[in-house]
Design a protein around this motif. Sequence first.
Motif, mmCIF file in Angstrom:
data_model
loop_
_atom_site.group_PDB
_atom_site.id
_atom_site.type_symbol
_atom_site.label_atom_id
_atom_site.label_comp_id
_atom_site.label_asym_id
_atom_site.label_seq_id
_atom_site.Cartn_x
_atom_site.Cartn_y
_atom_site.Cartn_z
ATOM 1 N N ILE A 175 -12.394 10.117 -4.544
ATOM 2 C CA ILE A 175 -11.673 11.338 -4.362
ATOM 3 C C ILE A 175 -10.406 11.113 -4.038
ATOM 4 O O ILE A 175 -10.539 10.654 -2.720
ATOM 5 C CB ILE A 175 -12.590 12.137 -3.308
ATOM 6 N N ASP A 176 -9.352 11.631 -4.540
ATOM 7 C CA ASP A 176 -8.189 11.192 -4.306
ATOM 8 C C ASP A 176 -7.360 12.447 -3.792
ATOM 9 O O ASP A 176 -7.043 13.451 -4.522
ATOM 10 C CB ASP A 176 -7.212 10.743 -5.585
ATOM 11 N N TYR A 177 -7.229 12.482 -2.355
ATOM 12 C CA TYR A 177 -6.569 13.564 -1.718
ATOM 13 C C TYR A 177 -5.000 13.591 -1.709
ATOM 14 O O TYR A 177 -4.058 14.353 -1.400
ATOM 15 C CB TYR A 177 -6.680 13.921 -0.386
ATOM 16 N N SER A 178 -4.405 12.325 -2.125
ATOM 17 C CA SER A 178 -2.946 11.597 -2.340
ATOM 18 C C SER A 178 -2.435 11.605 -0.694
ATOM 19 O O SER A 178 -1.790 10.418 -0.388
ATOM 20 C CB SER A 178 -2.070 13.025 -2.671
ATOM 21 N N TYR A 179 -2.926 12.247 0.285
ATOM 22 C CA TYR A 179 -2.428 12.041 1.636
ATOM 23 C C TYR A 179 -3.459 12.545 2.583
ATOM 24 O O TYR A 179 -4.188 13.642 2.382
ATOM 25 C CB TYR A 179 -1.101 12.724 1.863
ATOM 26 N N PRO A 232 -6.406 8.929 2.466
ATOM 27 C CA PRO A 232 -6.017 9.718 1.313
ATOM 28 C C PRO A 232 -7.082 9.654 0.280
ATOM 29 O O PRO A 232 -6.866 10.333 -0.759
ATOM 30 C CB PRO A 232 -4.851 8.810 0.859
ATOM 31 N N ILE A 233 -7.893 8.408 0.324
ATOM 32 C CA ILE A 233 -8.798 8.162 -0.816
ATOM 33 C C ILE A 233 -10.090 7.898 -0.175
ATOM 34 O O ILE A 233 -10.302 7.113 0.371
ATOM 35 C CB ILE A 233 -8.324 7.109 -1.803
ATOM 36 N N ASP A 245 0.960 -1.306 0.112
ATOM 37 C CA ASP A 245 0.010 0.121 0.048
ATOM 38 C C ASP A 245 1.030 1.171 0.099
ATOM 39 O O ASP A 245 1.568 1.428 0.988
ATOM 40 C CB ASP A 245 -0.871 -0.088 1.192
ATOM 41 N N LEU A 246 0.819 1.983 -1.246
ATOM 42 C CA LEU A 246 1.511 3.209 -1.283
ATOM 43 C C LEU A 246 1.211 4.435 -0.530
ATOM 44 O O LEU A 246 1.766 5.535 -0.472
ATOM 45 C CB LEU A 246 1.939 3.313 -2.933
ATOM 46 N N MET A 247 -0.324 4.224 -0.159
ATOM 47 C CA MET A 247 -0.650 5.578 0.281
ATOM 48 C C MET A 247 -0.369 5.978 1.491
ATOM 49 O O MET A 247 -0.525 5.127 2.598
ATOM 50 C CB MET A 247 -2.167 5.729 0.109
ATOM 51 N N PRO A 248 -0.205 7.199 1.975
ATOM 52 C CA PRO A 248 0.336 7.398 3.423
ATOM 53 C C PRO A 248 -0.998 7.161 4.479
ATOM 54 O O PRO A 248 -2.078 7.632 4.079
ATOM 55 C CB PRO A 248 0.591 9.007 3.311
#
Length: 673
Positions: free
Chosen positions: A581-585, A643-644, A459-462
């Motif tokens: 909805i992708d906030y990135s972090y 993050p998402i 999982d790459l998402m913070p």
Amino acid sequence: MKITKIIIYSFVLLLNLTCLAQNFELGKVSIAELEEKHHPKDTSAVAAILFKKGKTSFEYSQENGFMLQTVVKVRIKIYKKEGYDWANKAINYSIDSSPKESLDFSDAVTYNLVNGKIEKTKLKSDGIFVEKINKYWNRKKITMPNVKEGSVIEYEYAIRTPNKVHPRDWDFQTSIPVNYCEYKTFIPEYYTYNTSVKGFISPEINVVKNSKSINITSKERYKAAGLSPTTTSYSNDTYTYMETVSTYVTKNLPAMKNESFVNNIDNYTSSLVYELATIQFPGEPIKSFATDWNSVVKTIYNYEDFGPELNKTGYFEDEIKALIAPLNSPEEKIAAIFTYVKNSVKWNGLYGFYCEQGVRTAFKNKTGNVGDINLMLTAMLRFAGLEANPVLVSTRDNGIALFPSRTAFDYVIAAIESSNGLVLLDATEANAMPNVLPTRDLNWFGRLIRKDGSSSEVDLMPKTLSNVVVTMSYAIEPTGKVSGKMQRQLTHYNAMLFRNRVNGENQDAYLEKLENENGKIEIEDYKRHNEKELNAPLGEVFSFTGSNLCDVIQDKIYINPLLFYTYKENPFKQETREYPIDYSYPFTDRYAINIQIPEGYVVESVPAPVNMVMQDDLGGFKFLINVSGNMIQLSVQHQIKVPIVASDYYEMLKEYYQKMIEKENEKIVLKKA
């Protein structure tokens, strides 16, 4: 992570088509098409694809065997000047294959209506350009002539390639409407492909099987006994095989429109993906290709420019031994080696999970691509005794790696497996930190590859919240002028992005921009803290004055308490939303504000306090205010904890933002005592 409505279809259905009888051929542009002023179903469209037809087939030659050929025919209507870009077409093609890949444009014509008659302008050689991308790829581009509002353009292109592993993806949908799209594949029985479609619109499918034959000429040399000359005999053999013909059709596809917080719109565009699974010719054993993630990553690990590069250590051993000799903890070693690589080898801007020049050469030249740098980092971490492995990544621009495929990835980072979980590292960016990756890497999941060939999803998402903490005190004068001091502190991703933004920027230019973006304030005594200390929160402090930050009407003063930190408009404007909805972090924005009331004024009204909590505790908004004597204290917090956010929550999120914005824009009203 809950991501819904991403529909993945396996093509096993046999459906009847009702639209194949329609005639869509180049050269048959009608006056009605040229007279059309706007798209009948989308009047805002700057252009539209009237039809797009493609055919991918296996063509056999005695010299090269089976080659893959894709022929595409396109007709596009230009409605507005903003659509002129659609009169250009650029396609990348490989220059690193044997036999060579070829790309040719043909039948490229612009049509205009002049005095009631159709005028044709053909593309000439000066409208065709070839440019080198890197040692692996070239790009061929056409620029159509005589393009105007109302023009219709047509062109055809053909790609012939030995690459049968991953035929090019076929996009049914794009950023303009598509009236009709048809794609056919002709697959010999010797080849088996995994086929998948992504997006929210599925094509109609028709599958038939045909008998096909190829002729192969063989020659045999024969020398008789004695002095008889050598003779050559030729034989022609015909081989018959079954060919699967699949036809995919879509009609009246709407334009894909970007929305706020979408990482890559292509992830949700209706498109078709083919990936070679097996090859089996008569009398030969079956040859397997990409069938699952483990087989994919094992193949990649064995690439000459990947796995073997991890075993090269001689070029750095002395430096790393000296670097880690005084260090004891794994954390110290990670930090030291990570910083060493970032400072020693600069990224040349090129992606790739494989090495471009090799780790030794990159180390010597102090520059390299992503593979050179992060495989070097992985090797150094292993040399230091850490459990380090490469992680394959598909960047945001490349799209989400949904299906097992060697071409799904375009990037690699390093990971350290520890008792506390994974530590992710990317040494291509100077301001990155452990578990704070460049945002291009934050694309759902990566694939970790170990030495034994096993792999696991990463999982790459913070998970850690990135904070912005603002402390501000200001005084209001009876004229409406505001004077105050502001301190802002940034952590994790907010800090990294700020450092990237101001890196190399002249401070005067930055302050001028900051003043203009924040109500034309004037800034003095500006200071920045921990700009180079990456492990510490980054801070900036300044004094400010502003004459346009509140309104004086008769004997009352109207103040927006957050001043220039107020949300002005809802980022979510669509009625419905299909994409996550992708906030990135995840993040927290927190404000602590003290406001001094001018002498001779009292508070007439203040906004009511609010505490909103999102459904399933995805985040929340707090607005607390208190009046004490001539001071007003304000505490505001906006938080997104994941993050998402799945599209299921869109309506709730849109309403949340609307209420938050309305609250932030409510005024404090002061009146004369």
